[in-house]
Design an enzyme around this catalytic site. Structure first.
Site, PDB file in Angstrom:
ATOM      1  N   LYS A 191       0.850  -1.338  -0.121  1.00 40.03           N
ATOM      2  CA  LYS A 191       0.133  -0.084  -0.054  1.00 40.03           C
ATOM      3  C   LYS A 191       0.783   1.185  -0.102  1.00 40.03           C
ATOM      4  O   LYS A 191       0.685   2.423  -0.863  1.00 40.03           O
ATOM      5  CB  LYS A 191      -0.980  -0.070   1.203  1.00 40.03           C
ATOM      6  CG  LYS A 191      -2.047   1.176   1.168  1.00 40.03           C
ATOM      7  CD  LYS A 191      -3.034   0.927   2.295  1.00 40.03           C
ATOM      8  CE  LYS A 191      -3.852   2.197   2.553  1.00 40.03           C
ATOM      9  NZ  LYS A 191      -4.160   3.166   1.418  1.00 40.03           N
ATOM     10  N   ARG A 207      -7.352   1.287  15.264  1.00 39.90           N
ATOM     11  CA  ARG A 207      -8.734   1.668  14.894  1.00 39.90           C
ATOM     12  C   ARG A 207      -9.587   0.837  16.160  1.00 39.90           C
ATOM     13  O   ARG A 207      -9.184  -0.339  16.452  1.00 39.90           O
ATOM     14  CB  ARG A 207      -9.231   1.308  13.639  1.00 39.90           C
ATOM     15  CG  ARG A 207      -9.118   2.297  12.675  1.00 39.90           C
ATOM     16  CD  ARG A 207      -9.826   2.197  11.386  1.00 39.90           C
ATOM     17  NE  ARG A 207      -9.509   3.165  10.437  1.00 39.90           N
ATOM     18  CZ  ARG A 207     -10.044   3.170   9.231  1.00 39.90           C
ATOM     19  NH1 ARG A 207     -11.096   2.596   8.686  1.00 39.90           N
ATOM     20  NH2 ARG A 207      -9.676   4.157   8.380  1.00 39.90           N
ATOM     21  N   ARG A 256     -12.335   2.272  25.387  1.00 35.83           N
ATOM     22  CA  ARG A 256     -11.325   3.486  25.153  1.00 35.83           C
ATOM     23  C   ARG A 256      -9.890   3.194  25.693  1.00 35.83           C
ATOM     24  O   ARG A 256      -8.971   3.514  25.013  1.00 35.83           O
ATOM     25  CB  ARG A 256     -11.787   4.520  25.463  1.00 35.83           C
ATOM     26  CG  ARG A 256     -13.038   5.306  24.593  1.00 35.83           C
ATOM     27  CD  ARG A 256     -13.377   6.731  25.035  1.00 35.83           C
ATOM     28  NE  ARG A 256     -12.509   7.733  24.401  1.00 35.83           N
ATOM     29  CZ  ARG A 256     -12.504   9.019  24.618  1.00 35.83           C
ATOM     30  NH1 ARG A 256     -13.880   9.375  25.273  1.00 35.83           N
ATOM     31  NH2 ARG A 256     -11.662   9.903  24.439  1.00 35.83           N
ATOM     32  N   ASN A 265      -2.580   1.741  21.250  1.00 36.10           N
ATOM     33  CA  ASN A 265      -1.917   2.676  20.402  1.00 36.10           C
ATOM     34  C   ASN A 265      -0.404   3.233  21.117  1.00 36.10           C
ATOM     35  O   ASN A 265       0.528   3.415  20.336  1.00 36.10           O
ATOM     36  CB  ASN A 265      -2.773   4.030  20.683  1.00 36.10           C
ATOM     37  CG  ASN A 265      -3.717   4.016  19.493  1.00 36.10           C
ATOM     38  OD1 ASN A 265      -3.349   3.620  18.262  1.00 36.10           O
ATOM     39  ND2 ASN A 265      -4.825   4.521  19.595  1.00 36.10           N
ATOM     40  N   SER A 321      -2.375  11.531  15.828  1.00 34.36           N
ATOM     41  CA  SER A 321      -3.211  10.126  16.151  1.00 34.36           C
ATOM     42  C   SER A 321      -4.071  10.614  17.339  1.00 34.36           C
ATOM     43  O   SER A 321      -3.632  11.538  18.299  1.00 34.36           O
ATOM     44  CB  SER A 321      -2.292   9.115  16.377  1.00 34.36           C
ATOM     45  OG  SER A 321      -1.083   9.009  15.409  1.00 34.36           O
ATOM     46  N   ASN A 322      -5.054   9.722  17.565  1.00 34.90           N
ATOM     47  CA  ASN A 322      -5.984  10.019  18.473  1.00 34.90           C
ATOM     48  C   ASN A 322      -6.074   9.038  19.628  1.00 34.90           C
ATOM     49  O   ASN A 322      -5.728   7.913  19.459  1.00 34.90           O
ATOM     50  CB  ASN A 322      -7.359  10.244  18.088  1.00 34.90           C
ATOM     51  CG  ASN A 322      -7.599  12.037  17.755  1.00 34.90           C
ATOM     52  OD1 ASN A 322      -7.435  12.702  18.409  1.00 34.90           O
ATOM     53  ND2 ASN A 322      -8.264  11.762  16.375  1.00 34.90           N
ATOM     54  N   ASP A 327     -10.470  21.751  15.661  1.00 30.09           N
ATOM     55  CA  ASP A 327     -11.938  21.994  16.188  1.00 30.09           C
ATOM     56  C   ASP A 327     -12.006  23.453  16.123  1.00 30.09           C
ATOM     57  O   ASP A 327     -13.258  23.902  15.937  1.00 30.09           O
ATOM     58  CB  ASP A 327     -11.985  21.637  17.745  1.00 30.09           C
ATOM     59  CG  ASP A 327     -11.302  20.149  18.116  1.00 30.09           C
ATOM     60  OD1 ASP A 327     -12.221  19.424  18.763  1.00 30.09           O
ATOM     61  OD2 ASP A 327     -10.285  19.736  17.570  1.00 30.09           O
ATOM     62  N   ARG A 385     -13.405  24.597  12.706  1.00 32.41           N
ATOM     63  CA  ARG A 385     -14.973  24.135  12.500  1.00 32.41           C
ATOM     64  C   ARG A 385     -15.990  25.198  13.301  1.00 32.41           C
ATOM     65  O   ARG A 385     -16.845  25.366  12.952  1.00 32.41           O
ATOM     66  CB  ARG A 385     -15.069  22.598  13.337  1.00 32.41           C
ATOM     67  CG  ARG A 385     -14.632  21.402  12.409  1.00 32.41           C
ATOM     68  CD  ARG A 385     -14.536  20.101  13.167  1.00 32.41           C
ATOM     69  NE  ARG A 385     -14.137  19.155  12.248  1.00 32.41           N
ATOM     70  CZ  ARG A 385     -13.634  17.864  12.814  1.00 32.41           C
ATOM     71  NH1 ARG A 385     -13.341  17.949  13.960  1.00 32.41           N
ATOM     72  NH2 ARG A 385     -12.951  17.016  12.017  1.00 32.41           N
ATOM     73  N   HIS A 402      -8.849  17.568  23.082  1.00 32.18           N
ATOM     74  CA  HIS A 402      -9.586  17.552  21.829  1.00 32.18           C
ATOM     75  C   HIS A 402     -10.675  16.329  22.010  1.00 32.18           C
ATOM     76  O   HIS A 402     -10.210  15.051  21.807  1.00 32.18           O
ATOM     77  CB  HIS A 402      -8.609  17.072  20.755  1.00 32.18           C
ATOM     78  CG  HIS A 402      -8.938  16.653  19.274  1.00 32.18           C
ATOM     79  ND1 HIS A 402      -9.581  17.196  18.567  1.00 32.18           N
ATOM     80  CD2 HIS A 402      -8.700  15.432  18.993  1.00 32.18           C
ATOM     81  CE1 HIS A 402     -10.510  16.733  17.623  1.00 32.18           C
ATOM     82  NE2 HIS A 402      -9.453  15.420  17.754  1.00 32.18           N
ATOM     83  N   THR A 433     -12.158  10.334   9.104  1.00 36.32           N
ATOM     84  CA  THR A 433     -11.858  11.891   8.523  1.00 36.32           C
ATOM     85  C   THR A 433     -10.439  11.931   7.790  1.00 36.32           C
ATOM     86  O   THR A 433      -9.386  11.358   8.136  1.00 36.32           O
ATOM     87  CB  THR A 433     -11.816  12.931   9.728  1.00 36.32           C
ATOM     88  OG1 THR A 433     -10.834  12.434  10.761  1.00 36.32           O
ATOM     89  CG2 THR A 433     -13.089  12.806  10.607  1.00 36.32           C
TER      90      THR A 433
END
Length: 301
Positions: free
Chosen positions: A25, A67, A74, A81, A105-106, A134, A137, A161, A216
């Site tokens: 990829k 993911r 969480r 992560n 990354s979140n 944010d 937005r 965030h 996103t």
């Protein structure tokens, strides 16, 4: 890839190195970008699964993240992560000891803290994308509500965030006019619920995009490129980004990264601007810090 593509089209780098765990990829993405060379500024694009290609980087942007699996907590996702970051951050720091790390990354605030710990870098060279998007937005929604251009709206969201982010209503201005006087002068009726509704829409907007297209990409690509421009071009612009917040606004319970209005330039985070917060905003910000610290305490770093 949205970040790489945006940086490429904005001519922000002489060389872009892509690193990923999936070689096929990765090569496909590299070739796809290289084939557009005739339409783009001259930038060398290289890719590898080996971190040695990143040697001597001025800026390293980390967007890798596991993911969430259906039904997964969480905390469990975060621990996966952290395990991922143990394989990413040390080699980046090894090959580019003078680099600036930008974490996308979140959950971005906790992972920026993790990157800081794993890299051993001074805190000014580790920054998270935080609430930069944010705030964009937020500006769009306020402009839409008032029927003005978003570029005329100065507005920030700080803190986590995420759900505990803090909208700084007291310092919002439209064309240099504080928003509450602007609303009164334009005889626009407003209620606190309406303002809170706009903030909630910002918090929910990413979830909506994810539910519709699965992830996103474009907005965060532009947001990260916007931060990269300020850093690489030494623009000394103020952005709401995730920085080490200890000692600011009464946050002194521990090392925590969250978004504050920070001055960015070639040295990374050059300083944090002192915005006048109302008592309620300061209280909410400290509460936001507590939320992040509580999660961090479970990581055992």
């Amino acid at each position: 890839m949205a970040i790489a593509q945006t940086i490429l089209t904005q001519d922000l780098a002489d060389e872009i190195a892509l690193v990923d765990a999936q070689p096929a990829k990765l090569r496909g993405e590299m070739l796809d970008l290289q084939h557009a060379a005739a339409f783009l500024p001259r930038t060398k694009i290289i890719a590898s699964t080996d971190y040695s290609v990143t040697v001597g980087s001025d800026l390293c942007i980390v967007s890798a993240g596991a993911r969430q699996i259906a039904g997964e907590s969480r905390l469990n996702l975060l621990q996966r992560n952290v395990a991922l970051f143990r394989g990413i951050i040390p080699p980046l720091a090894k090959y580019s000891p003078g680099t600036i790390l930008m974490i996308v990354s979140n959950p971005v605030d906790v992972l920026t803290y993790v990157a800081w710990k794993l890299s051993g870098f001074p805190s000014n060279r580790v920054v998270g994308s935080g609430t930069n998007l944010d705030s964009s937005r937020f500006r769009f929604l306020i402009a839409d509500h008032l029927d003005v251009n978003a570029q005329d709206v100065q507005a920030s969201i700080i803190g986590e965030h995420g759900d505990s982010s803090v909208a700084l209503w007291s310092s919002i201005s439209v064309g240099g006019v504080p928003i509450l006087s602007f609303l009164e002068k334009q005889q626009i009726p407003y209620e606190k619920e309406t303002l809170e509704g706009i903030h909630k829409a910002v918090v929910d907007s990413a979830y909506e995009v994810i539910s519709l297209k699965g992830y996103t990409s474009w907005a965060i690509g532009y947001s990260a490129a916007n931060l990269a421009r300020s850093i690489l071009r030494d623009q000394r612009k103020i952005h709401p980004v995730s920085v080490l917040a200890k000692g600011f606004y009464g946050i002194d319970d521990g090392d925590v990264f969250l978004s504050l209005p920070a001055l960015l330039g070639r040295g990374g985070v050059l300083g944090v601007t002192n915005v006048n917060l109302t008592d309620e905003e300061a209280h909410r910000l400290r509460k936001s810090a507590q939320t992040i610290l509580k999660v961090q305490s479970q990581l055992g770093l």
